[in-house]
Write an enzyme that holds these catalytic residues in place. Structure first.
Site, mmCIF file in Angstrom:
data_model
loop_
_atom_site.group_PDB
_atom_site.id
_atom_site.type_symbol
_atom_site.label_atom_id
_atom_site.label_comp_id
_atom_site.label_asym_id
_atom_site.label_seq_id
_atom_site.Cartn_x
_atom_site.Cartn_y
_atom_site.Cartn_z
ATOM 1 N N ASN A 213 40.175 37.011 38.595
ATOM 2 C CA ASN A 213 40.922 36.560 37.414
ATOM 3 C C ASN A 213 42.243 35.941 37.840
ATOM 4 O OD1 ASN A 213 43.072 38.679 37.423
ATOM 5 N ND2 ASN A 213 41.261 39.989 37.235
ATOM 6 N N ASP A 282 36.717 44.422 34.934
ATOM 7 C CA ASP A 282 36.044 45.485 34.186
ATOM 8 C C ASP A 282 34.619 45.718 34.687
ATOM 9 O OD1 ASP A 282 38.145 46.174 32.497
ATOM 10 O OD2 ASP A 282 37.796 44.391 31.257
ATOM 11 N N LYS A 292 23.881 34.059 50.926
ATOM 12 C CA LYS A 292 24.329 33.147 49.875
ATOM 13 C C LYS A 292 23.166 32.836 48.917
ATOM 14 C CE LYS A 292 26.376 28.691 49.026
ATOM 15 N NZ LYS A 292 26.482 27.315 49.454
HETATM 16 N N1 CTP Z 1 42.987 49.413 34.584
HETATM 17 C C1 CTP Z 1 42.524 50.169 35.649
HETATM 18 N N2 CTP Z 1 41.208 50.122 35.988
HETATM 19 C C2 CTP Z 1 40.354 49.350 35.298
HETATM 20 C C3 CTP Z 1 40.807 48.562 34.209
HETATM 21 C C4 CTP Z 1 42.137 48.616 33.893
HETATM 22 O O1 CTP Z 1 43.308 50.876 36.263
HETATM 23 N N3 CTP Z 1 39.069 49.319 35.663
HETATM 24 C C5 CTP Z 1 44.401 49.516 34.206
HETATM 25 C C6 CTP Z 1 45.211 48.264 34.409
HETATM 26 O O2 CTP Z 1 45.820 48.252 35.680
HETATM 27 C C7 CTP Z 1 46.231 48.364 33.286
HETATM 28 C C8 CTP Z 1 45.478 49.063 32.189
HETATM 29 O O3 CTP Z 1 44.437 49.770 32.829
HETATM 30 O O4 CTP Z 1 47.307 49.189 33.647
HETATM 31 C C9 CTP Z 1 44.919 48.199 31.114
HETATM 32 O O5 CTP Z 1 44.189 47.144 31.637
HETATM 33 P P1 CTP Z 1 43.527 46.034 30.679
HETATM 34 O O6 CTP Z 1 42.711 45.134 31.514
HETATM 35 O O7 CTP Z 1 44.562 45.431 29.801
HETATM 36 O O8 CTP Z 1 42.660 46.938 29.749
HETATM 37 P P2 CTP Z 1 41.174 47.331 29.749
HETATM 38 O O9 CTP Z 1 41.074 48.795 29.978
HETATM 39 O O10 CTP Z 1 40.374 46.477 30.659
HETATM 40 O O11 CTP Z 1 40.788 47.067 28.222
HETATM 41 P P3 CTP Z 1 40.324 45.710 27.453
HETATM 42 O O12 CTP Z 1 39.573 44.888 28.440
HETATM 43 O O13 CTP Z 1 39.486 46.229 26.336
HETATM 44 O O14 CTP Z 1 41.574 45.064 26.942
#
Ligand code: CTP
Length: 405
Positions: A213, A282, A292
């Site tokens: 990302n 996520d 590959k």
């Molecule tokens: N975070 C984490 N591990 C993950 C996802 C997120 O530690 N697998 C942490 C990020 O570092 C941040 C917080 O959780 O401090 C929120 O991350 P964000 O991406 O905004 O939230 P998500 O939990 O992914 O929720 P959504 O995608 O529904 O917004």
């Protein structure tokens, strides 16, 4: 506000080849907002001319204690009383030996001795050949100078002007600048150990492709730097980014969410504060292809399936140490809309005392940001500013909450 605005720095140069770096340093100090008064020893003037430093500092340079420009002929008193700090860079082995004995036979050493010891800090950036650096006399002198209240910076390591390789080079101007800026920050996190995650993660699809990302890591790196400046020990677990490691910060590089989780697990027990700024993917690809994935010949689109990555922050927030208050957890939320609402529900969902919301697309990759702090008491906005300024404000907010806890 620049990092050193309202600061008046007396920059002292003693004799050594590292004087060539003092020109860059002088310029960096001025750029950071400081007013700079240069004082050189006669030996320093053999390596670089006062003219160069006058042009860079925009002030006449002082070399002699007999300089008649001062109406009372007491340059050592006048110059040291005006200073917010005296920074000697380079500090040669001989100059440090002289300071140690309280000798004062040239303007620079005289001024160091005459400075008001409680209000004008003396910061030394040593520079010398590696044998001179390692010599017991130098090491003994340094220890005594520290005991006498001087702040001695580290030395660099590497190739030296004399052709030898080892410890003793003067730090680079940018490093000295960072150390000086840190020196002036209040130590609100002294005694704390802060663990920070930063940057994106990279989830491989095959040996050459992956999913990632747009997180640049700048916010997390700024928080690591600000926490270090505030006196904390700092460990920074960084996803794949090309940012320099902040001074004094221990950095652990990782790639995937699983790597990040393992690195956090390895360091979290030593931490008293955990700040999760990383934009963790996520999902990861369920089965990473060993070779590959080829387009040609297959005639069809690759079929990828995903599994959910562990939520690192939520996992840490559920640990016994976090629940007992021994570990203070701070989460981030990168949202595209309805910041307050999403940050509030995310704080509860992740089980953290403090959640910091920001608008992801408005900040990814940029130097500026705006933050919304949400805790049990409500929400507080940290308005638009550069990320380092915001990081320092956030560190102060965390420190306040640690005191109350
Ligand atoms: N975070 C984490 N591990 C993950 C996802 C997120 O530690 N697998 C942490 C990020 O570092 C941040 C917080 O959780 O401090 C929120 O991350 P964000 O991406 O905004 O939230 P998500 O939990 O992914 O929720 P959504 O995608 O529904 O917004």
């Amino acid at each position: 506000m620049s990092d050193l605005s309202n600061k008046h720095i007396v920059l002292g140069l003693s004799g050594g080849i590292a004087c060539y770096k003092a020109a860059e340093l002088c310029r960096a100090l001025v750029k950071a907002g400081a007013s700079v008064q240069v004082v050189m020893t006669e030996a320093a003037a053999q390596f670089i001319t006062p003219v160069t430093l006058q042009a860079l500092s925009n002030r006449a340079v002082y070399v002699s204690q007999w300089d008649a420009r001062e109406p009372n002929n007491m340059a050592h008193i006048n110059l040291s009383r005006e200073a917010d700090a005296i920074l000697v860079a380079p500090a040669s082995a001989d100059f440090m030996a002289k300071l140690l004995h309280g000798r004062a036979d040239d303007l620079l050493s005289l001024m160091c001795l005459a400075r008001p010891i409680d209000s004008v800090p003396l910061i030394l950036a040593p520079a010398m050949n590696r044998e001179m650096w390692l010599h017991p006399a130098t090491q003994r002198n340094m220890a005594q100078l520290k005991a006498d209240g001087a702040h001695v910076l580290d030395v660099g390591q590497g190739e030296q002007a004399c052709g030898e390789t080892g410890d003793g080079r003067m730090l680079e101007p940018e490093e000295i600048l960072q150390d000086l800026v840190a020196f002036f920050q209040t130590k609100v996190l002294a005694g704390q150990h802060v663990l920070v995650t930063a940057g994106p993660t990279y989830e491989a699809m095959d040996p050459v492709r992956g999913i990632t990302n747009l997180s640049s890591g700048k916010m997390g790196f700024s928080i690591a730097r600000a926490a270090r400046e505030a006196g904390a020990e700092v460990t920074l677990v960084a996803g794949p980014v090309h940012l320099p490691t902040p001074r004094g910060v221990q950095r652990v590089d990782v790639r995937s969410a699983l790597d990040m989780q393992a690195a956090v697990a390895a360091h979290v027990d030593a931490a008293s504060v955990f700040v999760a700024t990383a934009a963790v993917a996520d999902w990861r690809v369920a089965e990473v292809a060993g070779q590959k994935i080829k387009k040609e010949g297959s005639g069809q689109l690759p079929q990828l399936s995903f599994v959910e990555n562990p939520d690192i922050l939520a996992g840490v927030a559920q640990s016994a140490r976090a629940k007992s208050g021994a570990l203070y957890c701070v989460g981030f939320a990168a949202e595209s809309h309805d910041l307050l609402q999403h940050a509030t529900t995310k704080r509860e969902r992740k089980g953290v005392p403090l959640l910091v919301g920001n608008i992801g697309p408005a900040t990814f990759g940029l130097d500026d940001n705006a933050l919304l702090l949400v805790d049990a008491q409500g929400a507080k906005e940290l308005p638009h500013a550069n990320k380092l300024t915001l990081a320092r404000q956030l560190v102060a907010e965390i420190a306040k909450r640690l005191k109350v806890a």
